[in-house]
Design a protein around this motif. Structure first.
Motif, PDB file in Angstrom:
ATOM      1  N   ASN A 151       0.826  -1.215   0.000  1.00  8.44           N
ATOM      2  CA  ASN A 151       0.000   0.000   0.000  1.00  8.44           C
ATOM      3  C   ASN A 151       0.858   1.261   0.000  1.00  8.44           C
ATOM      4  O   ASN A 151       0.549   2.226  -0.689  1.00  8.44           O
ATOM      5  CB  ASN A 151      -0.944   0.012   1.190  1.00  8.44           C
ATOM      6  N   TYR A 152       1.916   1.263   0.786  1.00  5.59           N
ATOM      7  CA  TYR A 152       2.780   2.438   0.848  1.00  5.59           C
ATOM      8  C   TYR A 152       3.386   2.734  -0.525  1.00  5.59           C
ATOM      9  O   TYR A 152       3.367   3.880  -0.987  1.00  5.59           O
ATOM     10  CB  TYR A 152       3.900   2.248   1.881  1.00  5.59           C
ATOM     11  N   PHE A 153       3.905   1.734  -1.187  1.00  8.96           N
ATOM     12  CA  PHE A 153       4.581   1.961  -2.457  1.00  8.96           C
ATOM     13  C   PHE A 153       3.619   2.267  -3.607  1.00  8.96           C
ATOM     14  O   PHE A 153       4.046   2.782  -4.636  1.00  8.96           O
ATOM     15  CB  PHE A 153       5.528   0.808  -2.798  1.00  8.96           C
ATOM     16  N   GLN A 154       2.355   2.007  -3.427  1.00  8.61           N
ATOM     17  CA  GLN A 154       1.365   2.371  -4.440  1.00  8.61           C
ATOM     18  C   GLN A 154       0.900   3.815  -4.299  1.00  8.61           C
ATOM     19  O   GLN A 154       0.308   4.365  -5.222  1.00  8.61           O
ATOM     20  CB  GLN A 154       0.150   1.436  -4.356  1.00  8.61           C
ATOM     21  N   ARG A 155       1.187   4.438  -3.185  1.00  7.36           N
ATOM     22  CA  ARG A 155       0.719   5.816  -2.931  1.00  7.36           C
ATOM     23  C   ARG A 155       1.537   6.827  -3.724  1.00  7.36           C
ATOM     24  O   ARG A 155       2.750   6.696  -3.848  1.00  7.36           O
ATOM     25  CB  ARG A 155       0.808   6.130  -1.447  1.00  7.36           C
ATOM     26  N   LYS A 156       0.873   7.828  -4.212  1.00  9.80           N
ATOM     27  CA  LYS A 156       1.545   8.904  -4.938  1.00  9.80           C
ATOM     28  C   LYS A 156       2.213   9.892  -3.979  1.00  9.80           C
ATOM     29  O   LYS A 156       3.148  10.579  -4.350  1.00  9.80           O
ATOM     30  CB  LYS A 156       0.551   9.627  -5.834  1.00  9.80           C
ATOM     31  N   ASP A 157       1.724   9.958  -2.747  1.00 10.85           N
ATOM     32  CA  ASP A 157       2.246  10.925  -1.780  1.00 10.85           C
ATOM     33  C   ASP A 157       3.327  10.354  -0.863  1.00 10.85           C
ATOM     34  O   ASP A 157       3.663  10.961   0.148  1.00 10.85           O
ATOM     35  CB  ASP A 157       1.110  11.515  -0.954  1.00 10.85           C
ATOM     36  N   LYS A 158       3.899   9.205  -1.233  1.00 11.45           N
ATOM     37  CA  LYS A 158       4.984   8.644  -0.413  1.00 11.45           C
ATOM     38  C   LYS A 158       6.216   9.555  -0.521  1.00 11.45           C
ATOM     39  O   LYS A 158       6.400  10.256  -1.505  1.00 11.45           O
ATOM     40  CB  LYS A 158       5.307   7.222  -0.838  1.00 11.45           C
ATOM     41  N   ASN A 159       7.041   9.523   0.516  1.00  9.63           N
ATOM     42  CA  ASN A 159       8.232  10.366   0.556  1.00  9.63           C
ATOM     43  C   ASN A 159       9.434   9.462   0.871  1.00  9.63           C
ATOM     44  O   ASN A 159       9.739   9.195   2.037  1.00  9.63           O
ATOM     45  CB  ASN A 159       8.062  11.458   1.606  1.00  9.63           C
ATOM     46  N   LEU A 160      10.103   8.997  -0.177  1.00 11.14           N
ATOM     47  CA  LEU A 160      11.199   8.051   0.001  1.00 11.14           C
ATOM     48  C   LEU A 160      12.408   8.669   0.687  1.00 11.14           C
ATOM     49  O   LEU A 160      13.136   7.968   1.400  1.00 11.14           O
ATOM     50  CB  LEU A 160      11.590   7.440  -1.341  1.00 11.14           C
ATOM     51  N   ARG A 161      12.610   9.947   0.514  1.00 12.85           N
ATOM     52  CA  ARG A 161      13.728  10.605   1.216  1.00 12.85           C
ATOM     53  C   ARG A 161      13.485  10.621   2.717  1.00 12.85           C
ATOM     54  O   ARG A 161      14.380  10.361   3.519  1.00 12.85           O
ATOM     55  CB  ARG A 161      13.931  12.024   0.706  1.00 12.85           C
ATOM     56  N   LYS A 162      12.252  10.931   3.092  1.00 10.53           N
ATOM     57  CA  LYS A 162      11.899  10.926   4.505  1.00 10.53           C
ATOM     58  C   LYS A 162      11.994   9.503   5.059  1.00 10.53           C
ATOM     59  O   LYS A 162      12.504   9.295   6.160  1.00 10.53           O
ATOM     60  CB  LYS A 162      10.476  11.464   4.699  1.00 10.53           C
ATOM     61  N   LEU A 163      11.529   8.536   4.297  1.00 18.65           N
ATOM     62  CA  LEU A 163      11.610   7.132   4.705  1.00 18.65           C
ATOM     63  C   LEU A 163      13.064   6.738   4.955  1.00 18.65           C
ATOM     64  O   LEU A 163      13.381   6.123   5.981  1.00 18.65           O
ATOM     65  CB  LEU A 163      10.987   6.233   3.637  1.00 18.65           C
ATOM     66  N   ALA A 164      13.950   7.111   4.057  1.00 17.62           N
ATOM     67  CA  ALA A 164      15.374   6.795   4.206  1.00 17.62           C
ATOM     68  C   ALA A 164      15.976   7.495   5.424  1.00 17.62           C
ATOM     69  O   ALA A 164      16.775   6.906   6.163  1.00 17.62           O
ATOM     70  CB  ALA A 164      16.139   7.181   2.943  1.00 17.62           C
ATOM     71  N   ARG A 165      15.585   8.732   5.648  1.00 15.74           N
ATOM     72  CA  ARG A 165      16.100   9.498   6.792  1.00 15.74           C
ATOM     73  C   ARG A 165      15.657   8.845   8.112  1.00 15.74           C
ATOM     74  O   ARG A 165      16.460   8.651   9.029  1.00 15.74           O
ATOM     75  CB  ARG A 165      15.616  10.942   6.700  1.00 15.74           C
ATOM     76  N   TYR A 166      14.390   8.481   8.198  1.00 15.51           N
ATOM     77  CA  TYR A 166      13.884   7.819   9.402  1.00 15.51           C
ATOM     78  C   TYR A 166      14.570   6.458   9.596  1.00 15.51           C
ATOM     79  O   TYR A 166      14.934   6.100  10.712  1.00 15.51           O
ATOM     80  CB  TYR A 166      12.385   7.581   9.306  1.00 15.51           C
ATOM     81  N   ALA A 167      14.707   5.707   8.518  1.00 15.91           N
ATOM     82  CA  ALA A 167      15.321   4.384   8.599  1.00 15.91           C
ATOM     83  C   ALA A 167      16.741   4.483   9.142  1.00 15.91           C
ATOM     84  O   ALA A 167      17.160   3.654   9.963  1.00 15.91           O
ATOM     85  CB  ALA A 167      15.307   3.711   7.234  1.00 15.91           C
ATOM     86  N   LYS A 168      17.465   5.474   8.702  1.00 16.84           N
ATOM     87  CA  LYS A 168      18.840   5.661   9.180  1.00 16.84           C
ATOM     88  C   LYS A 168      18.852   5.939  10.682  1.00 16.84           C
ATOM     89  O   LYS A 168      19.629   5.339  11.432  1.00 16.84           O
ATOM     90  CB  LYS A 168      19.513   6.804   8.420  1.00 16.84           C
TER      91      LYS A 168
END
Length: 86
Positions: free
Chosen positions: A51-68
């Motif tokens: 579901n997350y990856f199907q969303r148009k409003d996902k923010n992969l940069r934010k996801l990467a920052r949080y993951a780090k």
């Protein structure tokens, strides 16, 4: 969870009755799901990621920052690569 991670992705939103709630954004939720994968039913885990990856409003940069910050950067990077469109 470490106290310094409590506020990552924290936001406020109104419920249907107008009450303000403290919730986590999508990226924080995905990080929590990845971090706790072994505690979550497989079907729920897979559906949340899909579901997350199907969303148009996902923010992969934010996801990467949080993951780090949460120490799951490699796991999240693998998931992102698997869901990237060719």
């Amino acid at each position: 969870m470490k106290e310094e991670l409590w506020d990552i992705g924290k936001m406020e939103m109104k419920d249907p009755w107008g009450n303000m709630l403290h919730v986590y954004d999508m990226e924080r939720t995905i990080c929590d799901i990845v971090k706790n994968q072994k505690k979550i039913e497989l079907q729920v885990y897979l559906q949340a990621i899909k579901n997350y990856f199907q969303r148009k409003d996902k923010n992969l940069r934010k996801l990467a920052r949080y993951a780090k910050k949460m120490g799951i950067q490699d796991k999240v990077k693998d998931i992102v690569y698997m869901h990237m469109e060719p």
